[in-house]
Design a protein around this motif. Structure first.
Motif, PDB file in Angstrom:
ATOM      1  N   ARG A 167      33.969 -62.980  30.922  1.00  6.97           N
ATOM      2  CA  ARG A 167      33.831 -62.510  29.546  1.00  6.97           C
ATOM      3  C   ARG A 167      33.784 -60.991  29.575  1.00  6.97           C
ATOM      4  O   ARG A 167      33.051 -60.402  30.371  1.00  6.97           O
ATOM      5  CB  ARG A 167      32.569 -63.070  28.880  1.00  6.97           C
ATOM      6  CG  ARG A 167      32.472 -62.691  27.389  1.00  6.97           C
ATOM      7  CD  ARG A 167      31.396 -63.467  26.677  1.00  6.97           C
ATOM      8  NE  ARG A 167      31.337 -63.131  25.258  1.00  6.97           N
ATOM      9  CZ  ARG A 167      32.130 -63.632  24.322  1.00  6.97           C
ATOM     10  NH1 ARG A 167      33.054 -64.521  24.672  1.00  6.97           N
ATOM     11  NH2 ARG A 167      32.019 -63.281  23.056  1.00  6.97           N
ATOM     12  N   SER A 202      33.756 -57.313  27.117  1.00  7.81           N
ATOM     13  CA  SER A 202      33.489 -56.726  25.804  1.00  7.81           C
ATOM     14  C   SER A 202      33.812 -55.235  25.852  1.00  7.81           C
ATOM     15  O   SER A 202      33.518 -54.564  26.841  1.00  7.81           O
ATOM     16  CB  SER A 202      32.022 -56.912  25.400  1.00  7.81           C
ATOM     17  OG  SER A 202      31.678 -58.278  25.364  1.00  7.81           O
ATOM     18  N   SER A 249      34.950 -58.813  21.816  1.00  7.92           N
ATOM     19  CA  SER A 249      34.788 -59.581  23.061  1.00  7.92           C
ATOM     20  C   SER A 249      35.836 -60.684  23.141  1.00  7.92           C
ATOM     21  O   SER A 249      36.434 -61.092  22.142  1.00  7.92           O
ATOM     22  CB  SER A 249      33.391 -60.207  23.139  1.00  7.92           C
ATOM     23  OG  SER A 249      32.381 -59.241  23.072  1.00  7.92           O
ATOM     24  N   ARG A 250      36.043 -61.143  24.348  1.00  6.20           N
ATOM     25  CA  ARG A 250      36.838 -62.351  24.575  1.00  6.20           C
ATOM     26  C   ARG A 250      36.386 -62.998  25.870  1.00  6.20           C
ATOM     27  O   ARG A 250      35.811 -62.354  26.753  1.00  6.20           O
ATOM     28  CB  ARG A 250      38.324 -62.043  24.601  1.00  6.20           C
ATOM     29  CG  ARG A 250      38.802 -61.351  25.866  1.00  6.20           C
ATOM     30  CD  ARG A 250      40.180 -61.855  26.286  1.00  6.20           C
ATOM     31  NE  ARG A 250      40.628 -61.113  27.457  1.00  6.20           N
ATOM     32  CZ  ARG A 250      41.653 -60.258  27.437  1.00  6.20           C
ATOM     33  NH1 ARG A 250      42.317 -60.029  26.333  1.00  6.20           N
ATOM     34  NH2 ARG A 250      41.991 -59.637  28.551  1.00  6.20           N
ATOM     35  N   GLY A 251      36.673 -64.280  25.985  1.00  7.55           N
ATOM     36  CA  GLY A 251      36.353 -65.022  27.202  1.00  7.55           C
ATOM     37  C   GLY A 251      37.595 -65.665  27.771  1.00  7.55           C
ATOM     38  O   GLY A 251      38.597 -65.862  27.073  1.00  7.55           O
TER      39      GLY A 251
END
Length: 956
Positions: A555, A557, A604-606
């Motif tokens: 993850r 950010s 953010s991304r995962g």
């Protein structure tokens, strides 16, 4: 300086090579002592571990050659060294006469059994199975020992690596916003974020710096800041020059660089270095150290630290426009008005701790932590007091004559009116109308304001920042009862840049402006969890299969924090909310406007991934590998990549190898969301250029679409030759086809309607924008090249010596650019690329196509030397990235690096050296008068000339 050069030349003739290493090994079982031996000699030994566990070796302390040290260590045991076609190993004997071993150490055949640096280093990068040597690897691999890495004039890891790996390039970044703070580096002609960085095999987090001005090749890239790793913390560096996204995931298009940390559990070193450039500036002070501790007999703690200060350099001439001002009587102009050179490093602190503990032979706990902070101060472009829009220069009058920008402090058409000041010569300061507003004893002077009153000679903003970086990893690895190797780890990485800009103004605040600003900060946070599994299968005693699989969760950010109010506020001189009128003054801290609340935020991304990796030993001669990786991202979907590789041993001397793979690079969260304004050159001079997210309304209007992953097809094949144990070579061809490359567009001029749309959306500061850029998948490239490495150990003048020759040829061509529909002034439509022809040529030709390096490493008694000759081919530069006809075609360059060392005693050593010994400079800049740069800013040898230094090293 000539005397210094003469001393180095004279001493270098005396330098020769029979390297001695410091050993400090207590009596231990042979398995443990041989591992310590290999670590302290920075080499590799093969030995039967089960039999070694039954033997106790001697203590070994002091400085010895590898051959004598190994003899002394094994004397009296049932172990002895053997050198055969497979390399150096330790084998067992039933009984050995100690005197025979001593005779062996003193005999002439020692050179046949043990040769200078003859033991091969091994690497774990590029394979999920057993470690490999440079020669055994089915893909191109460089392994650089710490001794070779640190014996040079460069002091940060980025430049040090560029010195030793010809396909790895880094330029000086004199005036390039965030790129001046975190310099982008390029492997195999790719952008800085096309190379995956690992530390002890674990993914390193990327920097929060996005290179808005990255010399075209890295424009828009968000790579890793490897300069935060202290050199004293390293054991070796492994450079995999091959696509590896199917094994490691996003970014591994150009290759993978793995920094292997020092794991010594005893001893240490302390080093102090001073130096300066031949010009007399750029004075350096650097102190670093390393210390190892044992945790009982099963563990270690290794601590490294570094401190550095370095003054700025100046390779400038006076700008032509500044010279005209001075000649016309303006005595407020600095000389030079604008400085081109390396920025000042106020301080750079680095700290790294590496630790591990074996609970038993099947379980090991490990962890490493890296903390770093540095403060850097550089410069921007000069603001001419008669031509800089939004600060000094107003709109032309009805006759087209330029006017001075004058603020009516009580409001337009309110109270006292201000006279119009025409700029008709190079010194407005003696104009009669200007003198009226400059006389603050009158009503006109009190109400009418020009920045020329407080900044008569113009100004040059100073830009810098404090870069903070933290990373931490914790893991456990071992072997299950069913013979599966496992490695479970978690990792955290954080990068932050707190920007600062001084000696500038917020023009819209008029006389109330401050002169120093905090425009905000940018940060990058990454979290990783990895599980890696490996097992070896033997089928019918003929086939060996190495199988690896694993899972990864990540993850990331990206955050922008708003700057102080004065850095972004829209003052009344730019936009008067009571009247809706503007007086034409710019908004925000000039040069680097602060992040406002609208552009601040956190995104953010995962993603998660699963991979499988097979290596099949079809026979002793043939190795075949296949790997695949599936990865899913929360913002744009999934990718599936694969790789096949093979190695065929033709005979005792020659081996063929090759690979074919697909790869990808995911758009970063920062690239998808960042908002930034910078001042850059355009064909019309300085202007404020906004970088907007691809989702912004203006970006969409200009043709932007949501970002997609870059996708690559990598092909490589090569020949490895081991003529004998003293001579080997590797020759590899590579071809990288990269589709949908992510970059910023060239600056696109904003219409008045565009600006009004931005203002209506709340971005009132847009009234000062001249053009805009955005991130996009805009073009395809094909990069191909050759890498040749030759390593030869022989005698020169009856002296054992190590020679290394490296050659790299890289050629990049832009195959496709996206065309966008534009509307002409007459209403007709036409197709146009976002990339200017100069931008395309920078991508293709800014890096030299050819690089050559020839190194000779030698030592004799207490004197050792490392001499390196470097060749760089010609290159092209679009000077100032202006696409304004400032095209530079620079010629090739030669430099010579020398490092000489003298061993005062068993612990203390002095080194005298030079990087670019003869102070070679790039070709002169034919457009130096435009902005004051004496040399092309992107020269591969830098712009500063020769650097000379003295090192004192204490090892214990």
């Amino acid at each position: 300086m000539r005397l210094f050069v003469l001393i180095i030349i004279v001493i270098s003739y005396q330098a020769i090579a029979n390297n001695k290493y410091q050993f400090d090994i207590p009596p231990l079982t042979a398995d443990k002592s041989l591992i310590l031996f290999a670590q302290q000699a920075n080499t590799t030994l093969l030995f039967p571990i089960e039999l070694a566990e039954k033997e106790i070796t001697n203590s070994l302390s002091g400085y010895y050659t590898i051959e004598l040290a190994l003899v002394k260590l094994l004397e009296g045991t049932a172990l002895y060294p053997v050198k055969d076609k497979k390399g150096l190993s330790v084998k067992t004997i039933m009984q050995v006469d100690p005197s025979n071993l001593q005779d062996l150490a003193n005999s002439d055949i020692t050179d046949d059994i043990f040769y200078l640096n003859g033991m091969e280093k091994i690497a774990v990068v590029g394979t999920r199975s057993a470690p490999r040597s440079v020669i055994d690897s089915p893909v191109p691999l460089d392994i650089i020992g710490v001794a070779e890495f640190t014996q040079q004039g460069s002091t940060d890891i980025t430049s040090m690596l560029s010195t030793l790996v010809p396909s790895f390039n880094v330029n000086d970044q004199p005036i390039n916003d965030a790129s001046s703070l975190v310099r982008p580096a390029n492997l195999r002609g790719m952008a800085s974020d096309h190379t995956l960085i690992l530390v002890n095999g674990k993914r390193r987090h990327r920097s929060s710096a996005i290179t808005f001005l990255g010399g075209s090749l890295s424009d828009g890239a968000q790579g890793v800041d490897i300069s935060n790793i202290p050199a004293s913390s390293l054991q070796q560096i492994e450079v995999l020059r091959d696509g590896a996204a199917a094994q490691y995931g996003s970014d591994a298009i150009a290759g993978v660089i793995n920094f292997v940390l020092n794991d010594n559990n005893q001893g240490g070193m302390f080093e102090a270095r001073i130096g300066q450039f031949g010009e007399g500036d750029g004075e350096l002070v650097q102190i670093q150290g390393n210390l190892g501790f044992a945790i009982e007999e099963q563990g270690f703690v290794n601590i490294s630290t570094e401190y550095k200060q370095q003054n700025e350099t100046n390779r400038s001439v006076q700008r032509a426009d500044a010279l005209e001002l001075i000649n016309s009587g303006n005595d407020g102009v600095a000389d030079p008005a604008q400085v081109w050179g390396s920025p000042k490093v106020n301080y750079a602190l680095k700290f790294l701790i590496n630790m591990g503990y074996e609970f038993d032979s099947a379980i090991e706990l490990y962890s490493f932590t890296n903390l770093a902070q540095r403060k850097i101060q550089g410069g921007f472009y000069y603001r001419n007091p008669q031509t800089r829009d939004g600060v000094f220069k107003g709109s032309p009058d009805e006759n087209g004559i330029t006017t001075l920008l004058v603020a009516d402090l009580d409001g337009i058409e309110q109270g006292v009116s201000c006279p119009q000041v025409l700029i008709t010569d190079n010194n407005v300061l003696d104009d009669s109308d200007y003198l009226l507003i400059a006389d603050n004893s009158t009503a006109i002077g009190q109400n009418c304001f020009s920045f020329n009153e407080i900044l008569p000679g113009g100004f040059t903003p100073q830009f810098g920042g404090t870069i903070s970086d933290v990373s931490w990893a914790l893991g456990i690895k071992g072997k299950t009862t069913s013979e599966w190797d496992y490695d479970l780890s978690i990792g955290l990485g954080y990068s932050e840049i707190d920007y600062s800009v001084s000696n500038t103004v917020n023009p819209s605040l008029g006389p109330n402006t401050p002169f120093s600003f905090n425009p905000g900060l940018a940060s990058q946070l990454e979290k990783n969890i990895n599980l890696d599994l490996f097992k070896q299968f033997n089928i019918d005693e003929e086939y060996q299969i190495n199988f690896a699989t694993g899972l990864e969760w990540r993850r990331e950010s990206y955050r922008q924090k708003a700057g102080d109010l004065e850095s972004y506020v829209v003052g009344d001189l730019a936009f008067d909310p009571s009247t809706g009128l503007t007086q034409g003054f710019g908004v925000g801290s000039n040069g680097f406007p602060g992040y406002n609340p609208q552009s601040a935020g956190k995104w953010s991304r995962g993603n998660w991934a699963i991979y499988g990796d097979f290596e099949i030993h079809m026979s002793d001669a043939f190795l075949f590998g296949v790997a695949a990786r599936y990865e899913n991202f929360s913002d744009f979907g999934s990718t599936l990549d694969g790789k096949v590789s093979a190695r065929m041993i033709l005979n005792d001397s020659l081996t063929l190898r090759g690979s074919l793979s697909t790869g990808f690079k995911a758009p970063t969260v920062g690239q998808s969301n960042v908002v930034n304004v910078t001042t850059a050159f355009s064909p019309d001079g300085l202007e404020d250029q906004a970088t907007l997210p691809p989702t912004n309304a203006i970006s969409i209007q200009l043709g932007a679409t949501p970002l997609r992953p870059e996708e690559s097809i990598n092909t490589s094949f090569g020949l490895v030759g081991e003529i004998d144990k003293q001579l080997y070579f590797t020759l590899d061809y590579f071809n990288i086809k990269l589709h949908d490359r992510i970059s910023t567009t060239s600056a696109l001029t904003l219409t008045q309607q565009d600006i009004q749309t931005l203002v209506a959306a709340g971005s009132t500061e847009a009234i000062s924008y001249g053009s805009a850029k955005y991130f996009t998948n805009d073009f395809d490239t094909k990069t191909q090249g050759l890498d040749l490495v030759v390593n030869y150990e022989t005698y020169l003048f009856n002296i054992p010596s190590r020679l290394m020759f490296t050659y790299n040829w890289t050629d990049t061509q832009v195959d496709r650019v996206t065309l966008y529909t534009r509307t002409g002034v007459d209403g007709s439509s036409y197709l146009e690329s976002n990339l200017t022809p100069q931008r395309i040529q920078m991508i293709e030709d800014n890096l030299p196509a050819d690089r050559v390096s020839l190194s000779i490493i030698q030592a004799f008694n207490k004197i050792s030397s490392n001499i390196r000759l470097n060749f760089y081919g010609g290159f092209y530069e679009d000077h100032l990235d202006a696409a304004a006809g400032l095209d530079i075609y620079a010629g090739s360059e030669l430099t010579l690096d020398v490092d000489l060392s003298y061993q005062l005693d068993a612990n203390f050593k002095l080194s005298l050296g030079a990087k670019n010994l003869f102070d070679n400079r790039p070709d002169n800049n034919p457009f130096s008068g435009d902005a004051g740069a004496l040399y092309p800013a992107t020269s591969p040898i830098g712009i500063n000339g020769g650097f000379y230094y003295l090192r004192a090293i204490y090892e214990f």
